[in-house]
Design a protein around this motif. Structure first.
Motif, PDB file in Angstrom:
ATOM      1  N   PRO B 204     -63.491  -2.647   4.556  1.00 23.70           N
ATOM      2  CA  PRO B 204     -65.238  -3.269   4.458  1.00 23.70           C
ATOM      3  C   PRO B 204     -65.103  -2.152   3.947  1.00 23.70           C
ATOM      4  O   PRO B 204     -65.265  -0.802   4.653  1.00 23.70           O
ATOM      5  CB  PRO B 204     -65.543  -3.792   5.505  1.00 23.70           C
ATOM      6  CG  PRO B 204     -64.195  -4.082   6.177  1.00 23.70           C
ATOM      7  CD  PRO B 204     -63.077  -3.654   5.868  1.00 23.70           C
ATOM      8  N   SER B 206     -68.930  -0.812   2.383  1.00 24.37           N
ATOM      9  CA  SER B 206     -70.587  -0.272   1.634  1.00 24.37           C
ATOM     10  C   SER B 206     -70.830   0.306   0.410  1.00 24.37           C
ATOM     11  O   SER B 206     -71.505  -0.882  -0.925  1.00 24.37           O
ATOM     12  CB  SER B 206     -71.885  -0.656   2.600  1.00 24.37           C
ATOM     13  OG  SER B 206     -71.847   0.658   3.183  1.00 24.37           O
ATOM     14  N   TYR B 237     -61.190 -11.351  -0.348  1.00 24.12           N
ATOM     15  CA  TYR B 237     -61.923 -10.804   1.630  1.00 24.12           C
ATOM     16  C   TYR B 237     -61.626  -9.492   0.759  1.00 24.12           C
ATOM     17  O   TYR B 237     -62.474  -8.592   1.977  1.00 24.12           O
ATOM     18  CB  TYR B 237     -60.683 -10.706   2.691  1.00 24.12           C
ATOM     19  CG  TYR B 237     -59.203 -10.678   2.301  1.00 24.12           C
ATOM     20  CD1 TYR B 237     -58.289 -11.548   2.002  1.00 24.12           C
ATOM     21  CD2 TYR B 237     -58.522  -9.095   2.393  1.00 24.12           C
ATOM     22  CE1 TYR B 237     -57.432 -11.528   1.345  1.00 24.12           C
ATOM     23  CE2 TYR B 237     -57.870  -9.068   1.996  1.00 24.12           C
ATOM     24  CZ  TYR B 237     -56.317 -10.267   1.753  1.00 24.12           C
ATOM     25  OH  TYR B 237     -55.202  -9.967   1.358  1.00 24.12           O
ATOM     26  N   SER B 239     -64.531  -6.193  -0.346  1.00 31.76           N
ATOM     27  CA  SER B 239     -66.062  -6.340  -0.514  1.00 31.76           C
ATOM     28  C   SER B 239     -66.530  -6.736  -1.497  1.00 31.76           C
ATOM     29  O   SER B 239     -65.608  -5.994  -2.567  1.00 31.76           O
ATOM     30  CB  SER B 239     -66.109  -5.154   0.458  1.00 31.76           C
ATOM     31  OG  SER B 239     -65.833  -3.785  -0.419  1.00 31.76           O
TER      32      SER B 239
END
Lengths: 315, 421
Positions: B204, B206, B237, B239
């Motif tokens: 993950p 951002s 899955y 990001s």
């Protein structure tokens, strides 16, 4: 009511009749709302109700050959509480229909449920006397008594006895035997083994099967453990050495393994591996689904760009 | 100063004493830093195996300032000795100081250009700092960096084998997986490399970071070498930032992958020649060349699906190799690596392709499947725990509540539209 009949007739009852009566009773009982209480009285809205188990009524049909009366089948009838009699036109219609399918069957009598024959039953009994001069009364006792070994079914005949100077018809009990055809035996057996809650769904059957195997293995394990403990104690010297027991143990051990061959090993291992693979696959699917849900939740919570506005179906 | 030393010596006995010592040391930290030049002689009075916490504070203050060349060597020795003899429980009370010291150790080692000296101490340091074998500390990527620079890949493999469940800082994870991927490539364990690089690319994030971009380039190449194909879309899955931007940033590699999938070696080689400098500037030229040579393997594998027997000459023609001898070498290598099942008849130069001889009837297979099932069970338990944690997360509940359909006829429970804590 006398306890034995003197008519000299032998009665043969088919299990289909018993199952039918029981089914009829269960259906009616489960459909009444609120459920009836057996012996205590309930206070509902300040009014006392004394509810008893509902009584069901019907007709039994069969064949009479000489002195043998064979009861094959039965059908249901409605009881009219106002006239204290069974629904006559319906009975006759049903009789006609059954005659078409089973030309040999006659109406032999009627049945009901309850713990004992009652005075009011004589009324119904007399009403049937115009169809059959000596009808039968089959009574099924629906209360479950785990201590009871016999079937809770009794067959009553009517006899004219002189009581207090007045000739009266009373019920007398008769003995009977159960007679089955092979097909009947199989189907009744099948019905008897159904679980009461779920019935024959695959999951509960598999679970029941596996539970049985599990308890068997557990018992085997505990017994071997007892033997092992005993032998270890004997080895250490705590327990005096008993040769006869040792001989038995050794002969048991020499009987194992039961099968020993190359082909058996191959097949056994292949089947074992197949089962393991299936378990593996099941675990995999389980894990993947959890992971999928986790990732979905994570994406909803933390990914800014994924869903903005709009409706999504949350399945 | 001396008072502090005696206090350390006195209070390093039991756990409660150590806690009180820690408070004292925290208060004295600034004074320690102020007098960093005077500290080295005091270090000799303290025993690292008994007074680890105090020693750590002193050591950290000592190494805070700039270190000269002569001091560097002796410092390395002291730090290495400290790491090997310190007590793990005391160290874990001040983890950031410990990490600080180790990082400075690594810098020194690199300055002296002897990365090999740092490998073993760093490994011990990791083992002492870790709370459990599933814990990723900040020291892991430093250790892997040292292994990479000193080219001792084997020591790193033991660290890479462990499964990781707890991560302190996301940057650690990125670096760890990236370096780990490079080490696995060096060891030619392409499956492990693919797994680690996959972790970097789908972690993950951002915003897209540089580590992920570099990792993605290597990921494409390794996936071509190992699988013979590259999936054009990142899995769900990953990001969304990664999904959108990574491919644009690694354009030449993506085109390489697409020309690979066409199956023509000549085209691939011309493309590589054309973009050679780009690959070289990323230090990926070696990998690219490996990818090109893996093309032959891919083509031979494709042949096994169509033919039962084939002559070596035919193989050479179809796969665009120069001679049957080369084809034989390739096939032999592949049989040895277990990538295809075949027999070569040398008399008439025919290759016969066979099926996988695994019958799945052996006890070893049982043990393999059994251990896999056990591992899956532990993973499943951990996943369930994480799933429950996630369901209670307020951020998730807020977003889930907002997206519910307005008129749900079957719903009578109240999910708050705005979840305020």
């Amino acid at each position: 009511m006398a306890s034995s009949s003197s008519s000299g007739l032998t009665f043969k009852l088919h299990p289909l009749v018993i199952v039918n009566i029981s089914d009829h009773y269960t259906r009616v009982k489960s459909q009444t709302n609120p459920p009836p209480l057996t012996s205590t009285s309930a206070t509902v809205n300040g009014v006392e109700h004394q509810q008893q188990a509902p009584r069901v009524y019907g007709c039994v049909i069969g064949v009479q050959r000489g002195r043998t009366v064979e009861i094959f089948n039965n059908f249901e009838l409605l009881y009219d509480p106002s006239t204290h009699s069974l629904d006559r036109p319906f009975l006759e219609k049903k009789q006609e229909l059954y005659k078409k399918v089973f030309p040999h069957f006659y109406i032999l009598g009627w049945y009901s449920t309850g713990s004992d024959a009652q005075e009011s039953d004589m009324h119904i009994h007399k009403a049937l006397m115009d169809i059959n001069e000596s009808p039968l009364y089959v009574l099924l006792n629906p209360t479950i008594n785990p201590a009871q070994k016999d079937l809770p079914v009794t067959i009553y005949e009517s006899e004219l006895h002189v009581i207090d100077g007045i000739p009266q018809l009373i019920f007398v009990r008769s003995s009977y035997t159960i007679e089955t055809v092979e097909a009947e035996r199989i189907s009744v057996d099948h019905v008897a083994h159904l679980k009461p809650s779920d019935g024959g769904s695959a999951a509960t059957q598999l679970a029941a099967h596996l539970t049985g195997i599990h308890s068997a293995i557990k018992m085997l394990n505990s017994r071997i453990r007892v033997l092992h403990h005993y032998l270890v104690g004997m080895q250490k010297g705590d327990i005096p050495c008993e040769n006869s027991l040792l001989r038995q143990v050794s002969s048991l051990l020499r009987r194992l393994p039961a099968i020993e061959s190359e082909k058996f090993q191959d097949d056994f291992l292949m089947e074992y591996n197949d089962t393991l693979l299936i378990t593996y696959l099941a675990m995999f699917t389980n894990c993947s689904s959890t992971m999928n849900e986790l990732v979905d939740k994570f994406n909803t919570a933390y990914d800014r760009h994924s869903r903005r506005g709009g409706r999504t179906a949350f399945i | 100063m001396e008072a502090l030393v005696t206090q350390i010596q006195g209070l390093s006995g039991t756990a409660s004493d150590v806690l009180s010592l820690q408070n004292l040391l925290k208060q004295a930290d600034d004074s320690l830093h102020a007098e960093s030049t005077r500290l080295p002689p005091f270090l000799d009075q303290l025993d690292p195996s008994k007074h680890s916490l105090g020693y750590l504070y002193f050591l950290e203050a000592c190494t805070a300032g700039p270190v000269t060349q002569e001091q560097a060597s002796s410092f390395l020795l002291t730090i290495a000795r400290f790491i090997s003899s310190c007590v793990a429980e005391q160290i874990r009370l001040a983890p950031d100081k410990f990490i600080c010291v180790c990082k400075r150790f690594k810098d020194q080692v690199l300055l002296l250009e002897e990365p090999l000296r740092g490998v073993a101490p760093m490994l011990t340091a990791i083992r002492k700092l870790q709370l459990s074998s599933e814990h990723l500390t900040a020291l892991h990527p430093e250790f892997l960096l040292l292994c990479l620079l000193s080219k001792c890949y084997k020591t790193a493999l033991s660290i890479l084998e462990e499964d990781i469940f707890e991560v302190d800082q996301p940057r650690d994870l990125f670096l760890f997986c990236y370096y780990g991927g490079m080490i696995s490539i060096g060891q030619k364990q392409f499956r492990k490399a693919l797994e680690l690089l996959h972790n970097v690319v789908t972690a993950p994030m951002s915003t897209v970071n540089a580590i992920a971009v570099e990792a993605f380039k290597k990921y494409i190449l390794v996936s071509l070498i190992h699988h013979g194909q590259f999936p054009t879309n990142l899995p769900k899955y990953a990001s969304s930032g990664a999904q959108r931007n990574l491919k644009n940033l690694c354009q030449p590699y993506v085109e390489l992958a697409s020309s690979y999938s066409n199956g023509k070696i000549a085209d691939l080689e011309t493309y590589v020649e054309a973009n050679k400098d780009k690959f070289e500037s990323d230090n990926n030229l070696g990998l690219v060349k490996q990818a090109v040579s893996s093309m032959y393997k891919r083509n031979i594998q494709r042949l096994t699906q169509t033919y039962l027997t084939l002559s070596l000459q035919d193989i050479a023609n179809r796969v665009q190799l120069n001679s049957p001898k080369e084809a034989e070498m390739h096939v032999l290598q592949m049989i040895k690596d277990g990538e295809i099942y075949a027999t070569i008849n040398q008399k008439d130069g025919m290759v016969r392709f066979l099926e996988d001889p695994e019958q799945y009837k052996t006890c070893e297979m049982i043990e393999r499947i059994d251990s896999s099932i056990q591992r899956l069970m532990t993973v499943s338990k951990k996943l369930n725990v994480m799933d429950e944690l996630m369901s209670c997360d307020p951020l998730y509940l807020a977003k889930a509540g907002r997206e519910r359909q307005r008129f749900d006829f079957d719903d009578f429970d109240n999910v708050p539209q705005r979840y305020n804590i």
